[in-house]
Design a protein around this motif. Structure first.
Motif, PDB file in Angstrom:
ATOM      1  N   ASN A   1      54.139 109.711-125.382  1.00 11.07           N
ATOM      2  CA  ASN A   1      52.941 108.634-124.662  1.00 11.07           C
ATOM      3  C   ASN A   1      53.739 106.931-125.537  1.00 11.07           C
ATOM      4  N   ASN A   2      53.789 107.404-126.768  1.00 11.55           N
ATOM      5  CA  ASN A   2      54.281 106.178-126.925  1.00 11.55           C
ATOM      6  C   ASN A   2      56.059 106.152-127.033  1.00 11.55           C
ATOM      7  N   TRP A   3      56.437 106.954-126.411  1.00  8.68           N
ATOM      8  CA  TRP A   3      58.191 106.108-126.461  1.00  8.68           C
ATOM      9  C   TRP A   3      58.218 105.618-125.340  1.00  8.68           C
ATOM     10  N   ILE A   4      58.473 104.163-125.223  1.00  2.29           N
ATOM     11  CA  ILE A   4      59.641 102.834-124.627  1.00  2.29           C
ATOM     12  C   ILE A   4      60.236 103.511-123.560  1.00  2.29           C
ATOM     13  N   GLU A   5      60.123 104.021-122.490  1.00  2.00           N
ATOM     14  CA  GLU A   5      61.477 104.728-121.850  1.00  2.00           C
ATOM     15  C   GLU A   5      62.646 103.205-121.418  1.00  2.00           C
TER      16      GLU A   5
ATOM     17  N   VAL B   1      56.061  94.269-147.653  1.00  2.00           N
ATOM     18  CA  VAL B   1      57.083  95.382-146.586  1.00  2.00           C
ATOM     19  C   VAL B   1      55.962  95.906-145.846  1.00  2.00           C
ATOM     20  N   ALA B   2      55.936  95.775-145.037  1.00  3.08           N
ATOM     21  CA  ALA B   2      55.598  96.582-143.510  1.00  3.08           C
ATOM     22  C   ALA B   2      56.364  96.839-143.019  1.00  3.08           C
ATOM     23  N   TRP B   3      56.047  98.253-141.756  1.00  5.29           N
ATOM     24  CA  TRP B   3      56.344  99.070-141.122  1.00  5.29           C
ATOM     25  C   TRP B   3      55.648  98.418-140.266  1.00  5.29           C
ATOM     26  N   ALA B   4      56.758  98.176-138.525  1.00  3.84           N
ATOM     27  CA  ALA B   4      55.966  98.075-137.859  1.00  3.84           C
ATOM     28  C   ALA B   4      56.904  98.511-136.637  1.00  3.84           C
ATOM     29  N   ALA B   5      55.530  98.981-135.613  1.00  3.84           N
ATOM     30  CA  ALA B   5      55.665  99.850-134.634  1.00  3.84           C
ATOM     31  C   ALA B   5      54.751  99.275-133.795  1.00  3.84           C
ATOM     32  N   LEU B   6      55.129  99.351-131.789  1.00 10.04           N
ATOM     33  CA  LEU B   6      55.197  99.560-130.964  1.00 10.04           C
ATOM     34  C   LEU B   6      53.914 100.590-130.270  1.00 10.04           C
ATOM     35  N   ALA B   7      52.950 100.763-129.965  1.00 11.34           N
ATOM     36  CA  ALA B   7      52.292 101.494-129.633  1.00 11.34           C
ATOM     37  C   ALA B   7      51.581 100.717-127.767  1.00 11.34           C
ATOM     38  N   PRO B   8      52.338 101.487-126.846  1.00 12.98           N
ATOM     39  CA  PRO B   8      52.111 100.701-125.338  1.00 12.98           C
ATOM     40  C   PRO B   8      50.556 101.223-125.205  1.00 12.98           C
TER      41      PRO B   8
ATOM     42  N   ASP C   1      52.109  94.444-123.430  1.00 13.81           N
ATOM     43  CA  ASP C   1      51.009  95.578-122.603  1.00 13.81           C
ATOM     44  C   ASP C   1      51.324  96.840-124.217  1.00 13.81           C
ATOM     45  N   LEU C   2      52.350  96.136-125.138  1.00 12.33           N
ATOM     46  CA  LEU C   2      52.916  96.959-126.311  1.00 12.33           C
ATOM     47  C   LEU C   2      51.170  96.274-126.821  1.00 12.33           C
ATOM     48  N   ARG C   3      51.080  97.432-127.715  1.00 12.88           N
ATOM     49  CA  ARG C   3      50.246  96.490-129.220  1.00 12.88           C
ATOM     50  C   ARG C   3      50.680  97.013-130.483  1.00 12.88           C
ATOM     51  N   LEU C   4      50.876  95.933-130.898  1.00 13.22           N
ATOM     52  CA  LEU C   4      51.909  95.963-132.118  1.00 13.22           C
ATOM     53  C   LEU C   4      51.171  96.531-133.088  1.00 13.22           C
ATOM     54  N   ILE C   5      51.062  97.243-134.219  1.00 13.07           N
ATOM     55  CA  ILE C   5      51.068  98.309-135.623  1.00 13.07           C
ATOM     56  C   ILE C   5      51.697  97.564-136.790  1.00 13.07           C
ATOM     57  N   SER C   6      50.955  97.206-138.149  1.00 12.08           N
ATOM     58  CA  SER C   6      51.285  97.207-139.008  1.00 12.08           C
ATOM     59  C   SER C   6      51.058  98.241-140.081  1.00 12.08           C
ATOM     60  N   MET C   7      52.397  99.076-140.509  1.00 13.93           N
ATOM     61  CA  MET C   7      51.749  99.242-141.648  1.00 13.93           C
ATOM     62  C   MET C   7      52.544  99.088-143.320  1.00 13.93           C
TER      63      MET C   7
END
Length: 255
Positions: free
Chosen positions: A94-98, A213-220, A230-236
């Motif tokens: 589901n999280n894969w940005i195709e 330092v933060a790791w960032a990922a995009l979750a649909p 339509d992508l939610r930015l999540i920073s760890m």
């Protein structure tokens, strides 16, 4: 800098499987030696050490899948079952940005998608000069002097420990590879150093470069998202940064 967490998890899991297979192969060889009558104290100790290492790797594998499953219902479960695999695999799909809509066109090239996402957030978070606007005199309510002093007070060791325990333990590891559960479990050994590091921020108003330092990922936000909005930015962020933020937020919550 935007980093693919999927690649990191895949690399970690692959190395874990290789390590487990190596332990299992060595144990099998020792068992063959025992079957042929070759057994002494050294072989016995070696097999015991291998079994112990293999069991620890099994536990790490279960924890890895538990983190990958991201399910509240998996928190208290203790088996590396099909449930963990199915939940983790479904979330990864589901999280894969195709594909992504870029300039009115649907693009499937992953390199172009990465460049477009990077440019979008670089422009969005670009710092601009803004006029200084005073608003203090028009505030309807103001905090008291005591509340003001409380907000700026250097935190105590107890306050920092409470902030650590207020953080969720089972969130995904930060860019340093550790999550808050590690800090809590090893508090007797590293608590003093960790507290000193957090205090140094409040005393100097500076963070070590590697702590910021933060790791960032995009979750649909929904399945089939094709636009960046339509992508939610999540920073760890790392544990020190997390605790500093927690101390400040816990204080501001009171006022």
């Amino acid at each position: 800098m935007y980093v693919s967490l999927g690649k990191w998890h895949k690399k970690t899991f692959s190395a874990m499987n290789v390590r487990i297979k190596r332990f299992e192969d060595e144990i099998r060889k020792i068992d063959d030696m025992v079957s042929n009558g070759e057994y002494d104290g050294i072989v016995k100790a070696r097999r015991k050490a291998l079994v112990s290492s293999c069991e620890k790797s099994y536990v790490r594998k279960e924890i890895h899948w538990k983190h990958m499953s991201r399910s509240r219902y998996a928190t208290d479960m203790d088996k590396n079952t099909r449930y963990f695999h199915s939940v983790a695999s479904a979330i990864q799909r589901n999280n894969w940005i195709e594909a992504l809509m870029i300039n009115g066109r649907l693009v499937r090239n992953q390199t172009r998608i990465k460049i477009a996402i990077r440019s979008f957030y670089k422009k969005l978070y670009h710092q601009k000069d803004s006029p200084l606007i005073g608003f203090r005199d028009i505030l309807m309510n103001r905090i008291t002097e005591d509340e003001f002093a409380e907000l700026e007070r250097i935190p105590s060791c107890v306050e920092i420990k409470e902030a650590v325990w207020d953080c969720e333990s089972t969130r995904a590891p930060r860019s340093d590879g550790y999550h808050m559960n590690f800090i809590k479990k090893c508090w007797d050994e590293i608590g003093e150093d960790f507290t000193t590091t957090v205090l140094s921020f409040f005393q100097s108003a500076k963070l070590p470069r590697d702590s910021n330092v933060a790791w960032a990922a995009l979750a649909p936000k929904f399945i089939g998202a094709t636009e960046i909005k339509d992508l939610r930015l999540i920073s760890m962020v790392e544990c020190v940064y997390k605790v500093v933020s927690k101390v400040l937020s816990r204080r501001m919550r009171r006022v």
